[in-house]
Scaffold this motif. Structure first.
Motif, mmCIF file in Angstrom:
data_model
loop_
_atom_site.group_PDB
_atom_site.id
_atom_site.type_symbol
_atom_site.label_atom_id
_atom_site.label_comp_id
_atom_site.label_asym_id
_atom_site.label_seq_id
_atom_site.Cartn_x
_atom_site.Cartn_y
_atom_site.Cartn_z
ATOM 1 N N ILE A 187 -46.602 -127.029 -55.135
ATOM 2 C CA ILE A 187 -47.457 -126.821 -56.312
ATOM 3 C C ILE A 187 -46.761 -127.382 -57.554
ATOM 4 N N ARG A 188 -47.477 -128.190 -58.312
ATOM 5 C CA ARG A 188 -46.971 -128.740 -59.577
ATOM 6 C C ARG A 188 -48.033 -128.591 -60.650
ATOM 7 N N MET A 189 -47.588 -128.234 -61.853
ATOM 8 C CA MET A 189 -48.505 -128.174 -62.978
ATOM 9 C C MET A 189 -48.587 -129.557 -63.626
ATOM 10 N N LEU A 190 -49.798 -130.061 -63.792
ATOM 11 C CA LEU A 190 -49.983 -131.381 -64.380
ATOM 12 C C LEU A 190 -50.042 -131.319 -65.903
ATOM 13 N N ARG A 191 -50.762 -130.356 -66.441
ATOM 14 C CA ARG A 191 -50.866 -130.245 -67.901
ATOM 15 C C ARG A 191 -51.444 -128.886 -68.253
ATOM 16 N N GLU A 192 -51.209 -128.485 -69.502
ATOM 17 C CA GLU A 192 -51.802 -127.246 -69.973
ATOM 18 C C GLU A 192 -53.267 -127.466 -70.294
ATOM 19 N N ARG A 193 -54.030 -126.407 -70.239
ATOM 20 C CA ARG A 193 -55.459 -126.522 -70.501
ATOM 21 C C ARG A 193 -55.863 -125.839 -71.797
ATOM 22 N N ASN A 194 -55.262 -124.724 -72.107
ATOM 23 C CA ASN A 194 -55.596 -123.989 -73.321
ATOM 24 C C ASN A 194 -54.400 -123.956 -74.251
ATOM 25 N N SER A 195 -54.660 -123.792 -75.554
ATOM 26 C CA SER A 195 -53.591 -123.591 -76.505
ATOM 27 C C SER A 195 -53.307 -122.098 -76.557
ATOM 28 N N ILE A 196 -52.294 -121.676 -75.829
ATOM 29 C CA ILE A 196 -51.951 -120.267 -75.777
ATOM 30 C C ILE A 196 -50.544 -120.092 -76.310
ATOM 31 N N ARG A 197 -50.200 -118.870 -76.652
ATOM 32 C CA ARG A 197 -48.830 -118.594 -77.016
ATOM 33 C C ARG A 197 -48.344 -117.404 -76.221
ATOM 34 N N VAL A 198 -47.036 -117.304 -76.081
ATOM 35 C CA VAL A 198 -46.414 -116.191 -75.395
ATOM 36 C C VAL A 198 -45.382 -115.575 -76.327
ATOM 37 N N ARG A 199 -45.059 -114.328 -76.059
ATOM 38 C CA ARG A 199 -44.029 -113.669 -76.856
ATOM 39 C C ARG A 199 -42.685 -114.316 -76.600
ATOM 40 N N ALA A 200 -41.877 -114.408 -77.644
ATOM 41 C CA ALA A 200 -40.553 -115.016 -77.527
ATOM 42 C C ALA A 200 -39.653 -114.416 -78.586
ATOM 43 N N THR A 201 -38.377 -114.358 -78.297
ATOM 44 C CA THR A 201 -37.397 -113.859 -79.259
ATOM 45 C C THR A 201 -36.157 -114.739 -79.178
ATOM 46 N N PHE A 202 -35.998 -115.617 -80.161
ATOM 47 C CA PHE A 202 -34.798 -116.441 -80.220
ATOM 48 C C PHE A 202 -34.615 -116.910 -81.664
ATOM 49 N N PRO A 203 -33.373 -117.233 -82.052
ATOM 50 C CA PRO A 203 -33.115 -117.649 -83.432
ATOM 51 C C PRO A 203 -33.620 -119.057 -83.719
ATOM 52 N N VAL A 204 -34.097 -119.254 -84.934
ATOM 53 C CA VAL A 204 -34.575 -120.556 -85.389
ATOM 54 C C VAL A 204 -33.919 -120.855 -86.733
ATOM 55 N N ARG A 205 -33.140 -121.917 -86.797
ATOM 56 C CA ARG A 205 -32.546 -122.322 -88.074
ATOM 57 C C ARG A 205 -33.589 -123.074 -88.899
ATOM 58 N N PHE A 206 -33.586 -122.831 -90.200
ATOM 59 C CA PHE A 206 -34.550 -123.517 -91.059
ATOM 60 C C PHE A 206 -33.858 -124.175 -92.239
ATOM 61 N N GLY A 207 -34.454 -125.262 -92.691
ATOM 62 C CA GLY A 207 -33.961 -125.972 -93.857
ATOM 63 C C GLY A 207 -35.104 -126.303 -94.795
ATOM 64 N N ILE A 208 -34.857 -126.181 -96.075
ATOM 65 C CA ILE A 208 -35.859 -126.468 -97.102
ATOM 66 C C ILE A 208 -35.332 -127.598 -97.969
ATOM 67 N N GLY A 209 -36.113 -128.655 -98.103
ATOM 68 C CA GLY A 209 -35.661 -129.785 -98.891
ATOM 69 C C GLY A 209 -34.624 -130.597 -98.131
ATOM 70 N N ALA A 210 -33.797 -131.346 -98.874
ATOM 71 C CA ALA A 210 -32.796 -132.209 -98.256
ATOM 72 C C ALA A 210 -31.581 -131.390 -97.842
ATOM 73 N N GLY A 211 -30.754 -131.968 -96.971
ATOM 74 C CA GLY A 211 -29.534 -131.291 -96.566
ATOM 75 C C GLY A 211 -29.654 -130.663 -95.200
ATOM 76 N N GLY A 212 -28.739 -129.720 -94.917
ATOM 77 C CA GLY A 212 -28.690 -129.077 -93.613
ATOM 78 C C GLY A 212 -29.640 -127.900 -93.516
ATOM 79 N N TYR A 213 -29.233 -126.925 -92.710
ATOM 80 C CA TYR A 213 -30.049 -125.730 -92.511
ATOM 81 C C TYR A 213 -29.461 -124.586 -93.332
ATOM 82 N N GLN A 214 -30.307 -123.978 -94.166
ATOM 83 C CA GLN A 214 -29.824 -122.963 -95.097
ATOM 84 C C GLN A 214 -29.907 -121.535 -94.572
#
Length: 312
Positions: A187-214
């Motif tokens: 069994i192989r999945m070829l592609r997703e059919r619906n735009s769904i989301r699932v619960r997740a918990t992980f860190p996300v670094r963000f940056g605003i403007g130029a430069g690195g992640y603040q």
């Protein structure tokens, strides 16, 4: 502040060997970090040189993560901390969420390359996961196929499109034509059919403007299109862009993702109007990053939350 210190202390037992647990007082405000900051499992929170501007960001960091110095853990420490991967059982037909009447395409596996798929429908699933399907017709005549022959099947499920292989057990033309196929394999999945989301918990670094992640925020939901993000403060207005970086771990794959995202909505979580949730739509993803997003979502399809019109 006491509850933040208690949370950091509670995470000590799960921390990386050799890493130094930190307290809020260990991270000066308005000054570049002299070392990278990692979570209890080694996930990068902030790079060396990043700066926390105010107490709101620092409190958010210790409330949702267990910050540690990233220069104190060795590669051997990280490897020793990793939990052994449990081998996952191969998915069965019931894991595909196929419904009776689902559209399918079928063709003989022998010489299948370039051959057309013949349309049919799912009409039943036996307790042993054998499949019953309507008999495909070509130019008004039943498809030429022999019991014992392998066939390729493409099935359209509620959440994705799958390809798998079955063996034809029997073919009946009366009273209504139907096929009896073996339990699907490969069994192989070829592609997703619906735009769904699932619960997740992980860190996300963000940056605003130029430069690195603040700063660092916390992902609360993910789809193949975007993220639901909890942040210590409103990072921008609807329509503005952020730079974000995170890592997706699925099975044996660990895919780093760095891209920009459009803020689609902002919702404040408390009366102080500080901590808030943002709906982000990601763009400029590579094909490998797009695949990593889809794999991560569908690995967690049992924890699905459908996107509303107000969030990506």
């Amino acid at each position: 502040m006491n509850d933040i210190l208690a949370a950091a202390s509670h995470a000590a037992s799960d921390s990386l060997p050799g890493a130094a647990l930190l307290t809020p007082a260990d991270i000066p405000l308005g000054q570049p970090l002299a070392w990278p900051l990692v979570d209890h499992d080694g996930t990068l929170l902030l790079e060396r040189g990043a700066t926390l501007v105010g107490e709101v960001e620092r409190d958010f960091l210790f409330r949702h993560f267990a910050p540690q110095r990233g220069d104190r853990a060795t590669p051997e420490d990280s490897a020793a901390h990793e939990k052994p991967q449990e081998q996952e059982a191969a998915p069965g037909v019931r894991d595909l969420h196929l419904s009776i009447g689902a559209l399918m395409g079928l063709r003989p596996q022998q010489g299948a390359s370039g051959a057309p798929m013949h349309p049919c429908k799912l009409i039943g699933i036996a307790p042993n996961e054998s499949i019953f399907a309507t008999l495909p017709y070509v130019d008004g005549r039943p498809i030429e196929i022999t019991p014992g022959e392998n066939v390729e099947v493409v099935a359209i499920a509620s959440q994705a499109v799958y390809r798998f292989v079955c063996t034809l057990h029997a073919m009946h033309q009366t009273p209504s034509g139907y096929l009896v196929l073996s339990k699907p394999a490969n069994i192989r999945m070829l592609r997703e059919r619906n735009s769904i989301r699932v619960r997740a918990t992980f860190p996300v670094r963000f940056g605003i403007g130029a430069g690195g992640y603040q700063g660092v925020a916390l992902a609360r939901g993910i789809s193949a299109l975007g993220l639901s993000l909890m942040a210590p403060w409103a990072l921008g207005k609807v329509g503005e862009r952020l730079r974000i970086a995170f890592s997706l771990r699925s099975g044996n794959l660990d895919t780093p993702i760095e891209t920009s995202a459009v803020i689609r909505n902002v919702q404040h979580e408390d009366v102080t109007q500080t901590q808030c949730t943002l709906g982000l739509e990601l763009d400029r993803l590579t094909s490998a990053e797009q695949m990593a997003m889809k794999v991560y979502v569908f690995d967690r399809h049992d924890d699905v939350i459908y996107w509303s019109n107000s969030a990506r």
